[in-house]
Scaffold this motif. Structure first.
Motif, PDB file in Angstrom:
ATOM      1  N   ALA A   1      38.933  13.281  48.267  1.00  0.00           N
ATOM      2  CA  ALA A   1      39.933  13.324  47.201  1.00  0.00           C
ATOM      3  C   ALA A   1      40.574  14.712  47.116  1.00  0.00           C
ATOM      4  N   ASP A   2      41.825  14.751  46.634  1.00  0.00           N
ATOM      5  CA  ASP A   2      42.554  16.020  46.514  1.00  0.00           C
ATOM      6  C   ASP A   2      42.226  16.750  45.217  1.00  0.00           C
TER       7      ASP A   2
ATOM      8  N   ALA B   1      38.969  19.978  37.640  1.00  0.00           N
ATOM      9  CA  ALA B   1      40.395  20.089  37.339  1.00  0.00           C
ATOM     10  C   ALA B   1      40.937  18.799  36.734  1.00  0.00           C
ATOM     11  N   ALA B   2      40.104  17.757  36.688  1.00  0.00           N
ATOM     12  CA  ALA B   2      40.553  16.447  36.185  1.00  0.00           C
ATOM     13  C   ALA B   2      40.358  16.363  34.678  1.00  0.00           C
ATOM     14  N   ASP B   3      41.295  15.686  34.021  1.00  0.00           N
ATOM     15  CA  ASP B   3      41.194  15.429  32.586  1.00  0.00           C
ATOM     16  C   ASP B   3      40.348  14.171  32.382  1.00  0.00           C
ATOM     17  N   LEU B   4      39.165  14.336  31.800  1.00  0.00           N
ATOM     18  CA  LEU B   4      38.243  13.223  31.598  1.00  0.00           C
ATOM     19  C   LEU B   4      38.120  12.853  30.123  1.00  0.00           C
ATOM     20  N   THR B   5      39.126  13.212  29.343  1.00  0.00           N
ATOM     21  CA  THR B   5      39.144  12.826  27.941  1.00  0.00           C
ATOM     22  C   THR B   5      39.857  11.487  27.792  1.00  0.00           C
ATOM     23  N   GLY B   6      39.840  10.918  26.591  1.00  0.00           N
ATOM     24  CA  GLY B   6      40.512   9.655  26.342  1.00  0.00           C
ATOM     25  C   GLY B   6      39.756   8.472  26.919  1.00  0.00           C
ATOM     26  N   PRO B   7      40.369   7.286  26.930  1.00  0.00           N
ATOM     27  CA  PRO B   7      39.714   6.085  27.477  1.00  0.00           C
ATOM     28  C   PRO B   7      39.403   6.274  28.953  1.00  0.00           C
ATOM     29  N   LEU B   8      38.123   6.216  29.319  1.00  0.00           N
ATOM     30  CA  LEU B   8      37.720   6.592  30.675  1.00  0.00           C
ATOM     31  C   LEU B   8      36.711   5.616  31.248  1.00  0.00           C
ATOM     32  N   GLY B   9      36.933   5.229  32.512  1.00  0.00           N
ATOM     33  CA  GLY B   9      35.941   4.512  33.293  1.00  0.00           C
ATOM     34  C   GLY B   9      35.651   5.327  34.531  1.00  0.00           C
ATOM     35  N   LEU B  10      34.428   5.847  34.638  1.00  0.00           N
ATOM     36  CA  LEU B  10      34.027   6.631  35.802  1.00  0.00           C
ATOM     37  C   LEU B  10      33.441   5.689  36.837  1.00  0.00           C
ATOM     38  N   VAL B  11      33.974   5.707  38.062  1.00  0.00           N
ATOM     39  CA  VAL B  11      33.598   4.744  39.098  1.00  0.00           C
ATOM     40  C   VAL B  11      32.847   5.470  40.209  1.00  0.00           C
ATOM     41  N   MET B  12      31.589   5.063  40.429  1.00  0.00           N
ATOM     42  CA  MET B  12      30.739   5.685  41.442  1.00  0.00           C
ATOM     43  C   MET B  12      30.454   4.685  42.555  1.00  0.00           C
TER      44      MET B  12
ATOM     45  N   ARG C   1      38.244   1.383  45.547  1.00  0.00           N
ATOM     46  CA  ARG C   1      38.931   2.668  45.615  1.00  0.00           C
ATOM     47  C   ARG C   1      40.415   2.520  45.267  1.00  0.00           C
ATOM     48  N   GLU C   2      41.038   1.455  45.800  1.00  0.00           N
ATOM     49  CA  GLU C   2      42.470   1.263  45.566  1.00  0.00           C
ATOM     50  C   GLU C   2      42.793   0.952  44.118  1.00  0.00           C
ATOM     51  N   ARG C   3      41.833   0.395  43.371  1.00  0.00           N
ATOM     52  CA  ARG C   3      42.085   0.063  41.967  1.00  0.00           C
ATOM     53  C   ARG C   3      41.874   1.265  41.039  1.00  0.00           C
ATOM     54  N   CYS C   4      41.336   2.342  41.553  1.00  0.00           N
ATOM     55  CA  CYS C   4      41.163   3.535  40.728  1.00  0.00           C
ATOM     56  C   CYS C   4      42.528   4.187  40.469  1.00  0.00           C
ATOM     57  N   ASP C   5      42.720   4.734  39.280  1.00  0.00           N
ATOM     58  CA  ASP C   5      43.954   5.443  38.966  1.00  0.00           C
ATOM     59  C   ASP C   5      44.016   6.789  39.684  1.00  0.00           C
ATOM     60  N   ARG C   6      42.856   7.366  39.940  1.00  0.00           N
ATOM     61  CA  ARG C   6      42.791   8.628  40.671  1.00  0.00           C
ATOM     62  C   ARG C   6      41.395   8.775  41.259  1.00  0.00           C
ATOM     63  N   LEU C   7      41.311   9.636  42.281  1.00  0.00           N
ATOM     64  CA  LEU C   7      40.034   9.961  42.890  1.00  0.00           C
ATOM     65  C   LEU C   7      39.777  11.451  42.716  1.00  0.00           C
ATOM     66  N   VAL C   8      38.523  11.799  42.449  1.00  0.00           N
ATOM     67  CA  VAL C   8      38.151  13.204  42.328  1.00  0.00           C
ATOM     68  C   VAL C   8      36.993  13.482  43.282  1.00  0.00           C
ATOM     69  N   ARG C   9      36.827  14.736  43.627  1.00  0.00           N
ATOM     70  CA  ARG C   9      35.731  15.133  44.500  1.00  0.00           C
ATOM     71  C   ARG C   9      34.843  16.139  43.768  1.00  0.00           C
ATOM     72  N   LEU C  10      33.588  16.135  44.121  1.00  0.00           N
ATOM     73  CA  LEU C  10      32.669  17.154  43.624  1.00  0.00           C
ATOM     74  C   LEU C  10      32.721  18.338  44.585  1.00  0.00           C
ATOM     75  N   PRO C  11      32.870  19.554  44.095  1.00  0.00           N
ATOM     76  CA  PRO C  11      32.894  20.708  44.997  1.00  0.00           C
ATOM     77  C   PRO C  11      31.545  20.865  45.695  1.00  0.00           C
ATOM     78  N   MET C  12      31.586  21.067  46.999  1.00  0.00           N
ATOM     79  CA  MET C  12      30.373  21.204  47.807  1.00  0.00           C
ATOM     80  C   MET C  12      30.448  22.530  48.560  1.00  0.00           C
TER      81      MET C  12
END
Length: 246
Positions: free
Chosen positions: A181-182, A187-198, A210-221
Protein backbone atom coordinates in the motif's frame (compact mmCIF):
# COMPACT_ATOMS: atom_id res chain seq x y z
CA UNK A 1 -15.75 -30.47 30.43
CA UNK A 2 -17.39 -31.10 27.07
CA UNK A 3 -18.51 -27.99 25.14
CA UNK A 4 -17.03 -25.75 27.83
CA UNK A 5 -13.91 -23.61 27.67
CA UNK A 6 -11.72 -22.59 30.63
CA UNK A 7 -11.21 -18.88 31.25
CA UNK A 8 -8.55 -18.26 33.86
CA UNK A 9 -7.20 -15.29 35.78
CA UNK A 10 -9.00 -12.78 37.98
CA UNK A 11 -9.51 -10.08 35.33
CA UNK A 12 -10.75 -12.46 32.63
CA UNK A 13 -13.06 -14.36 34.97
CA UNK A 14 -14.50 -11.14 36.38
CA UNK A 15 -15.22 -9.94 32.83
CA UNK A 16 -16.90 -13.24 31.94
CA UNK A 17 -19.11 -13.01 35.04
CA UNK A 18 -19.93 -9.35 34.57
CA UNK A 19 -20.82 -9.41 30.90
CA UNK A 20 -21.70 -12.98 30.03
CA UNK A 21 -23.10 -14.74 33.08
CA UNK A 22 -25.52 -16.79 31.00
CA UNK A 23 -22.49 -18.50 29.48
CA UNK A 24 -20.62 -19.26 32.71
CA UNK A 25 -21.38 -22.80 33.83
CA UNK A 26 -19.16 -23.10 36.90
CA UNK A 27 -16.49 -21.25 38.85
CA UNK A 28 -13.44 -22.96 40.37
CA UNK A 29 -11.51 -21.39 43.25
CA UNK A 30 -8.25 -22.63 44.75
CA UNK A 31 -9.18 -24.32 48.02
CA UNK A 32 -6.33 -23.09 50.21
CA UNK A 33 -5.97 -19.56 48.83
CA UNK A 34 -7.31 -16.56 50.78
CA UNK A 35 -7.46 -13.43 48.70
CA UNK A 36 -9.82 -10.43 48.76
CA UNK A 37 -10.04 -10.35 44.97
CA UNK A 38 -10.96 -14.04 44.83
CA UNK A 39 -13.66 -13.41 47.42
CA UNK A 40 -15.05 -10.62 45.23
CA UNK A 41 -15.10 -12.91 42.19
CA UNK A 42 -16.85 -15.62 44.21
CA UNK A 43 -19.48 -13.13 45.33
CA UNK A 44 -20.07 -12.04 41.73
CA UNK A 45 -20.61 -15.69 40.81
CA UNK A 46 -23.05 -16.28 43.64
CA UNK A 47 -25.04 -13.17 42.75
CA UNK A 48 -25.27 -14.48 39.18
CA UNK A 49 -26.39 -17.91 40.34
CA UNK A 50 -23.19 -19.59 39.11
CA UNK A 51 -22.06 -22.70 40.99
CA UNK A 52 -18.78 -22.20 42.90
CA UNK A 53 -16.45 -25.13 43.62
CA UNK A 54 -13.36 -25.23 45.84
CA UNK A 55 -10.66 -27.31 44.14
CA UNK A 56 -7.00 -28.19 44.70
CA UNK A 57 -4.27 -26.22 42.96
CA UNK A 58 -3.27 -29.27 40.90
CA UNK A 59 -6.76 -29.43 39.45
CA UNK A 60 -6.64 -25.72 38.56
CA UNK A 61 -3.18 -26.10 37.03
CA UNK A 62 -4.38 -28.95 34.84
CA UNK A 63 -7.49 -27.13 33.62
CA UNK A 64 -5.60 -23.88 32.95
CA UNK A 65 -2.95 -25.76 30.93
CA UNK A 66 -0.08 -23.51 31.93
CA UNK A 67 -1.95 -20.20 32.05
CA UNK A 68 -1.55 -17.98 35.12
CA UNK A 69 -4.93 -18.72 36.71
CA UNK A 70 -4.31 -16.71 39.93
CA UNK A 71 -6.38 -19.23 41.85
CA UNK A 72 -9.57 -18.86 39.81
CA UNK A 73 -11.00 -20.41 36.65
CA UNK A 74 -14.43 -20.19 35.04
CA UNK A 75 -15.90 -22.83 32.76
CA UNK A 76 -17.81 -21.01 30.02
CA UNK A 77 -20.07 -22.31 27.28
CA UNK A 78 -18.65 -21.79 23.81
CA UNK A 79 -20.82 -19.02 22.30
CA UNK A 80 -22.41 -19.31 18.86
CA UNK A 81 -21.43 -16.95 16.06
CA UNK A 82 -24.10 -14.43 15.07
CA UNK A 83 -25.74 -13.95 11.66
CA UNK A 84 -25.90 -11.20 9.05
CA UNK A 85 -29.38 -10.29 10.27
CA UNK A 86 -27.99 -9.84 13.77
CA UNK A 87 -25.26 -7.60 12.35
CA UNK A 88 -27.80 -5.29 10.72
CA UNK A 89 -29.69 -5.01 13.99
CA UNK A 90 -26.50 -4.18 15.89
CA UNK A 91 -25.49 -1.48 13.40
CA UNK A 92 -28.98 0.03 13.44
CA UNK A 93 -28.78 0.36 17.22
CA UNK A 94 -25.35 1.97 17.55
CA UNK A 95 -25.25 5.34 19.26
CA UNK A 96 -21.69 6.15 18.17
CA UNK A 97 -19.67 5.80 14.95
CA UNK A 98 -19.14 2.14 14.01
CA UNK A 99 -15.73 0.66 14.83
CA UNK A 100 -15.52 -2.81 13.27
CA UNK A 101 -12.89 -5.46 12.63
CA UNK A 102 -13.19 -7.66 9.52
CA UNK A 103 -11.03 -10.79 9.31
CA UNK A 104 -10.62 -12.33 5.85
CA UNK A 105 -10.27 -16.12 6.27
CA UNK A 106 -8.23 -16.17 9.48
CA UNK A 107 -7.92 -19.88 10.22
CA UNK A 108 -5.71 -20.20 13.30
CA UNK A 109 -7.77 -20.27 16.53
CA UNK A 110 -4.95 -18.64 18.50
CA UNK A 111 -4.89 -15.73 16.05
CA UNK A 112 -8.66 -15.30 16.19
CA UNK A 113 -8.66 -15.44 19.97
CA UNK A 114 -5.91 -12.82 20.18
CA UNK A 115 -7.74 -10.59 17.69
CA UNK A 116 -10.95 -10.84 19.71
CA UNK A 117 -9.15 -9.99 22.93
CA UNK A 118 -7.51 -6.88 21.47
CA UNK A 119 -10.66 -5.81 19.61
CA UNK A 120 -12.70 -5.96 22.80
CA UNK A 121 -10.03 -4.02 24.68
CA UNK A 122 -10.11 -1.06 22.25
CA UNK A 123 -13.90 -0.87 22.00
CA UNK A 124 -14.61 -2.57 18.67
CA UNK A 125 -18.35 -3.20 18.45
CA UNK A 126 -18.26 -6.27 16.20
CA UNK A 127 -15.87 -8.68 14.52
CA UNK A 128 -16.96 -10.00 11.12
CA UNK A 129 -15.58 -13.03 9.26
CA UNK A 130 -16.65 -15.34 6.43
CA UNK A 131 -18.36 -18.60 7.30
CA UNK A 132 -16.19 -20.68 4.95
CA UNK A 133 -12.42 -21.15 5.20
CA UNK A 134 -12.26 -19.39 8.56
CA UNK A 135 -12.13 -20.60 12.13
CA UNK A 136 -15.28 -20.21 14.21
CA UNK A 137 -15.68 -19.85 17.96
CA UNK A 138 -13.98 -22.91 19.42
CA UNK A 139 -12.83 -23.71 22.97
CA UNK A 140 -9.27 -22.76 21.98
CA UNK A 141 -10.46 -19.41 20.58
CA UNK A 142 -12.42 -18.70 23.77
CA UNK A 143 -9.47 -19.61 25.96
CA UNK A 144 -7.06 -17.32 24.10
CA UNK A 145 -9.66 -14.53 24.00
CA UNK A 146 -9.80 -14.58 27.83
CA UNK A 147 -13.46 -13.61 28.09
CA UNK A 148 -13.71 -11.46 24.95
CA UNK A 149 -15.45 -14.20 22.93
CA UNK A 150 -18.34 -14.06 25.40
CA UNK A 151 -18.68 -10.27 25.38
CA UNK A 152 -17.72 -9.10 21.86
CA UNK A 153 -20.22 -9.94 19.08
CA UNK A 154 -18.66 -12.25 16.47
CA UNK A 155 -20.44 -12.55 13.13
CA UNK A 156 -19.87 -15.21 10.48
CA UNK A 157 -21.34 -14.23 7.11
CA UNK A 158 -21.96 -16.18 3.92
CA UNK A 159 -20.43 -13.58 1.58
CA UNK A 160 -17.91 -11.17 3.12
CA UNK A 161 -17.62 -9.08 -0.05
CA UNK A 162 -21.38 -8.49 -0.12
CA UNK A 163 -21.36 -7.49 3.54
CA UNK A 164 -18.52 -5.08 2.83
CA UNK A 165 -20.65 -3.43 0.15
CA UNK A 166 -23.51 -3.12 2.64
CA UNK A 167 -21.20 -1.56 5.21
CA UNK A 168 -20.02 0.97 2.63
CA UNK A 169 -23.64 1.86 1.87
CA UNK A 170 -23.97 2.72 5.55
CA UNK A 171 -21.07 5.16 5.22
CA UNK A 172 -18.53 2.93 6.94
CA UNK A 173 -15.02 3.53 5.57
CA UNK A 174 -13.23 0.23 4.93
CA UNK A 175 -9.47 0.30 5.49
CA UNK A 176 -7.50 -2.79 4.51
CA UNK A 177 -3.89 -3.66 5.29
CA UNK A 178 -1.38 -4.61 2.59
CA UNK A 179 2.40 -4.47 2.45
CA UNK A 180 2.43 -2.79 -0.96
CA UNK A 181 0.00 0.00 0.00
CA UNK A 182 1.06 3.62 -0.63
CA UNK A 183 -0.39 5.01 2.61
CA UNK A 184 1.41 4.55 5.92
CA UNK A 185 -0.85 3.43 8.78
CA UNK A 186 0.15 6.46 10.84
CA UNK A 187 -0.73 8.86 8.01
CA UNK A 188 -4.26 7.45 7.61
CA UNK A 189 -7.33 9.01 9.20
CA UNK A 190 -8.93 6.25 11.29
CA UNK A 191 -11.61 8.37 12.92
CA UNK A 192 -15.32 8.25 12.09
CA UNK A 193 -17.22 5.14 10.89
CA UNK A 194 -14.47 2.57 10.37
CA UNK A 195 -14.11 -1.05 9.33
CA UNK A 196 -10.54 -2.33 9.65
CA UNK A 197 -9.94 -5.26 7.27
CA UNK A 198 -7.16 -7.76 8.04
CA UNK A 199 -6.02 -10.58 5.77
CA UNK A 200 -5.38 -14.22 6.56
CA UNK A 201 -2.20 -15.93 7.63
CA UNK A 202 -0.01 -16.35 4.59
CA UNK A 203 -1.93 -14.84 1.67
CA UNK A 204 -3.28 -11.68 3.29
CA UNK A 205 -6.35 -10.08 1.76
CA UNK A 206 -8.03 -11.92 -1.10
CA UNK A 207 -8.34 -10.01 -4.38
CA UNK A 208 -12.08 -9.29 -4.14
CA UNK A 209 -11.81 -8.29 -0.50
CA UNK A 210 -8.92 -5.98 -1.31
CA UNK A 211 -10.86 -4.38 -4.17
CA UNK A 212 -13.83 -3.60 -1.91
CA UNK A 213 -11.67 -1.66 0.54
CA UNK A 214 -11.89 2.14 0.26
CA UNK A 215 -8.16 2.36 0.88
CA UNK A 216 -5.17 0.21 1.77
CA UNK A 217 -2.56 1.06 4.39
CA UNK A 218 0.77 -0.50 5.23
CA UNK A 219 2.53 -0.98 8.54
CA UNK A 220 6.03 0.53 8.50
CA UNK A 221 8.66 -2.21 8.60
CA UNK A 222 12.26 -1.31 9.48
CA UNK A 223 13.70 -4.81 9.98
CA UNK A 224 14.29 -7.80 7.72
CA UNK A 225 10.94 -9.58 8.20
CA UNK A 226 8.37 -8.90 5.50
CA UNK A 227 5.17 -9.15 7.52
CA UNK A 228 3.70 -9.53 11.00
CA UNK A 229 1.43 -12.20 12.42
CA UNK A 230 -2.19 -11.17 11.74
CA UNK A 231 -3.07 -10.85 15.43
CA UNK A 232 -0.01 -8.66 16.04
CA UNK A 233 -0.77 -6.51 12.98
CA UNK A 234 -4.39 -6.20 14.08
CA UNK A 235 -3.25 -5.06 17.51
CA UNK A 236 -1.02 -2.36 16.03
CA UNK A 237 -3.79 -1.08 13.76
CA UNK A 238 -6.55 -1.24 16.38
CA UNK A 239 -4.56 0.72 18.92
CA UNK A 240 -3.60 3.35 16.38
CA UNK A 241 -7.30 3.70 15.57
CA UNK A 242 -8.08 3.97 19.29
CA UNK A 243 -5.41 6.65 19.74
CA UNK A 244 -6.97 8.72 16.96
CA UNK A 245 -10.54 8.16 18.12
CA UNK A 246 -10.01 9.15 21.77
Amino acid sequence: MKDLSPVSGIHSVRAALKFGTEGVAELWLERTRRDRRLAEVAELARQAGVKVRQVDRDELDGAAEGANHQGVLAWVRVPAARSEQDLAALLDGLQEPPFLLLLDEVQDPHNLGACLRTAEAVGVQAVIAPRDNAVGLTPVVCKVASGAAETLPYFQVTNLVRVMEELKERGIWLTGTAGEADIDLYAADLTGPLGLVMGSEGQGLRRLTRERCDRLVRLPMRGQVESLNVSVAAGVCLYEALRQRR
